[in-house]
Design an enzyme around this catalytic site. Structure first.
Site, mmCIF file in Angstrom:
data_model
loop_
_atom_site.group_PDB
_atom_site.id
_atom_site.type_symbol
_atom_site.label_atom_id
_atom_site.label_comp_id
_atom_site.label_asym_id
_atom_site.label_seq_id
_atom_site.Cartn_x
_atom_site.Cartn_y
_atom_site.Cartn_z
ATOM 1 C CG ASP A 26 -6.414 -9.554 -5.013
ATOM 2 O OD1 ASP A 26 -7.461 -9.111 -4.539
ATOM 3 O OD2 ASP A 26 -6.321 -10.661 -5.577
ATOM 4 C CG LEU A 27 -2.729 -1.973 -3.678
ATOM 5 C CD1 LEU A 27 -2.555 -1.276 -5.016
ATOM 6 C CD2 LEU A 27 -3.162 -1.000 -2.606
ATOM 7 C CG ASP A 28 0.958 -2.937 -3.621
ATOM 8 O OD1 ASP A 28 1.090 -2.526 -4.791
ATOM 9 O OD2 ASP A 28 0.836 -2.171 -2.654
ATOM 10 C CD GLU A 29 -1.715 -9.407 -1.527
ATOM 11 O OE1 GLU A 29 -0.877 -10.308 -1.734
ATOM 12 O OE2 GLU A 29 -2.124 -9.100 -0.405
ATOM 13 N N GLY B 272 0.798 -1.224 0.000
ATOM 14 C CA GLY B 272 0.000 0.000 0.000
ATOM 15 C C GLY B 272 0.827 1.270 0.000
#
Lengths: 290, 290, 290, 290
Positions: free
Chosen positions: D232-235, D207
């Site tokens: 999925d953020l940064d996933e 994040g």
């Protein structure tokens, strides 16, 4: 008068024969002049009979001319302890010249970091024996001096460069892959004021074509070395070195391309330290307070 | 009388609110007591209103009891500047306990470095909830205390360990892959005196099975973190971290095997710094003068 | 009969002049013999007129003697393509001899990794010109042969070592900081079967006392090189190299102590690759499929 | 007709359920079509019931249309073995779009490497929600599309970008420190075609403001992660990660400045691998044949 309202960050570099009382004398001197030490590093080759090196950053209160006065009054201590010393204002930018030949990766690294505010210098000029980087340099608003070098004109060309450096009050020069060997005359005119990047992990692969030599030897790492230029080719005091993993798949050309990354990073780090007065040369070595 | 003929190396660690004159006061104090500063590092979070940290190594002349006298007389300066401080003789070995479970790589690294003279400590005891490392430890001449831990006996087992630590006057403990979570009672009894090695690059992969999690996530580097133990699992002040390159070919088990190398090296470095009084804890962080 | 119920992992190493059809011929041969390729690496110095290198791991179905049969039948392909090749069972442990002098860090690294199951070898013997490591080696259950070496006895001593190696059917030897230069007779008896660890980043600091030379030169990184021994001192094919950051604070002795870490890790990695048939020597270089 | 006189380098990427005979079938197919394999890598998650991945580089003889014919005839093998596959000409440049916000270090790294011939792509456009990098980009002769983004215009702005990407036949996009979160609509339109650089060692510090979080936690290394963008953020699947040593002296701002170096190097490496078809995504991970 505005300037007087902010503190002044000062850097002091000291080298001398080690003896008791140096730190005490200097720190007390600074305290008595209203300075506040914000960073201090020291190193002694041997507490008994060795050399002592110190770097201090301190803040001066925002009084007019306090820096000049301090510098003047420091002379007494310096004489008592036989100090080699240098005192400078952190916000006073050094003047840096860049020498470059055809390959631009080290040049561009320095220019980009300079523009990004990472290198606190002025760059009054770039000197090159080629024209291919002229446009890129001038796009940064920096004058580009094309000084071709041939066997016959080498001496005159060097003289031109020396004149440019002196006229522009250059503090130090960076050979950012400048593929000409400087003459003793040139080198001696600027002691510890010329930083070179050599494209090998010195003392391995001294001289020309280090990547071809690295390929021949089958090394598993390639390196780069930033050092001060002396009259012994690739033998000057080393400031910084770094390496990159390679393997059997790399051709000489691929080593050369990969090596660019370690060259530019190593050089930029050395230049940064020089700018910030973090390097002291002693003998053929450096003390780097990083 | 022999002892008096050699100089005594002393280490002083200081933390306090930053203000002008600290360095001057301390260095002058040392000078007046005949000390010669051989190494000095300092760091200030902010010269105005920040925290100040300093580590000084100095040599005392070989007079009898000069260290104790110096320590006593330093109290005045310490009170003037509200210093947190610690002064110790470099050649006075700390007493280190090692806790270990089944895996022996961190244990063996510490024992080997200790035997090689790299770690200047005494190791009066090793505590384990398993017996498999008993022979290897005893071969080094170190008592091995087998204290099994079950859910029901956890409290008693910890009490046994606490007793052993106190009886042996242990200065600090190292959890060299000790796979039991210490209770708050235990942890609070030894603030900043317990160093743990966690087998991940914290704060990534907190808790159990970090290599399985790393495998799941498909990371390209695996790491290890040495930190002081607090009551928040894997959240204590970090002393040192390092990483190792991995790739898609590594199974969880292979990550675990490869990870041993970075775990033992990271832990040994942190322990080395702790032994040499190079670490100051402030808040949940560390200042490491390395 | 139990052996027949599990698959057999086989490794095939190949080098030859590159030409079309090699991969096809080998993989079809393997497929026709019921083998399943689980890993394959190849490298060509130049698709036209260059050298071709390949390493294949494959699983054979659990039929009796399938490996010997396969090996025999592979000869035809090998002759067609003029292959240099080697085929071996992954679970058949090589026999490794270790030579050591006084310093034990490389020795202990290998022994610890061997005991931890990381090195899939047998170690029938350790040979040393000193006695100080005898107890530690024997604690691992490994015979320790003390063979002192003097100028006068060098030839006899070497002959003793050669006899021991031959009697024990040693596959390869590791010079784990063995501070004697082997004679051409010795070296030629075991081509590419002797791995040495040199305590510098070759070709920098060839020969004796590399740490003293590194200190003199003021390098900012120190290194280690694992290589096959040839008759040119420190000039044999390099298997692996690594480095460690140093700085002006390091004395020669401190470089030496710090260097141990990079020496043992570099050597262990090279030995691991040799054990797993991941190294092919060509000319004075190595192809390492890692 | 000139084109026909040179060989054509082709890259084949394959993934499928592992079973015997795949390598044999593919290499025989290539041999029968006159191809010469110059590089081959493979990986199997498990020879029994696992997934099989392969990357082959081969040279086709300089006959007209041999590539198209080969591709067509490969379909039969692909169907037999249920292959996911991709075959492409190495000299056919991919089209890369770059998204950038204010910070230019990743952008400049890519542009410099592209101009230096290190990245074999076309860059038909740069898209930014700021104007500050317009001049620098246009100096490289690349069209710069300023598309401001506000809460209200986000959907329209994204649609503009999507249109630009589609009109220019972009093969993949790089978020070179583009500080806007892409909507699921956008992301799903370009599966595994968007590479992001996150300024932390994921999964640590997911994040916003990772450097502030790194400062808070007191980590001793900072990192960067290049990954494919998913919803999925940064996933998303990680392509490459690297780290840089930090210490207590670094402020959040200094971590941010130092971090630029590891961000741009990590991103450039990931982009290089993507361009060269060295990356296969499976599940939420990548196989990188580097």
């Amino acid at each position: 008068m505005l300037k007087e309202t902010t503190t002044k960050r000062v850097r002091l570099l000291v080298s001398c024969k080690d003896r008791a009382g140096i730190v005490s004398a200097i720190s007390t001197f600074l305290y008595n002049h209203g300075a506040n030490i914000v960073q201090s590093d020291q190193y002694s080759t041997d507490p008994i009979g060795g050399m002592f090196f110190m770097r201090i950053e301190f803040d001066l209160p925002p009084k007019k001319s306090s820096f000049e006065k301090l510098k003047e009054e420091f002379i007494e201590i310096a004489e008592n302890f036989y100090l080699d010393w240098k005192m400078s204002l952190a916000n006073q930018k050094k003047k840096m010249a860049i020498f470059v030949s055809k390959e631009d990766h080290c040049l561009m690294e320095l220019l980009w970091k300079w523009k990004a505010g990472e290198l606190n210098v002025d760059i009054p000029l770039v000197i090159s024996n080629h024209t291919n980087n002229q446009q890129a340099v001038e796009a940064y608003g920096i004058p580009y001096h094309y000084i071709p070098v041939t066997k016959d004109t080498k001496q005159q060309s060097e003289q031109k460069a020396i004149n440019l450096i002196k006229e522009a009050n250059i503090d130090f020069s960076v050979l950012a892959r400048y593929m000409q060997i400087l003459s003793p005359t040139f080198v001696q005119a600027f002691p510890h004021q010329i930083i070179n990047i050599h494209h090998s992990f010195l003392p391995a692969f001294i001289g020309a074509n280090p990547y071809a030599k690295a390929f021949e030897r089958g090394v598993k790492l390639i390196g780069a070395t930033a050092h001060y230029v002396t009259n012994d080719l690739d033998e000057g005091p080393i400031i910084e070195q770094d390496v990159l993993r390679a393997n059997h798949r790399y051709s000489t050309e691929q080593l050369r391309v990969a090596g660019r990354n370690v060259e530019r990073i190593t050089l930029a780090r050395a230049v940064q330290w020089h700018i910030n007065d973090q390097v002291i040369v002693y003998g053929n070595k450096t003390v780097v307070f990083s």
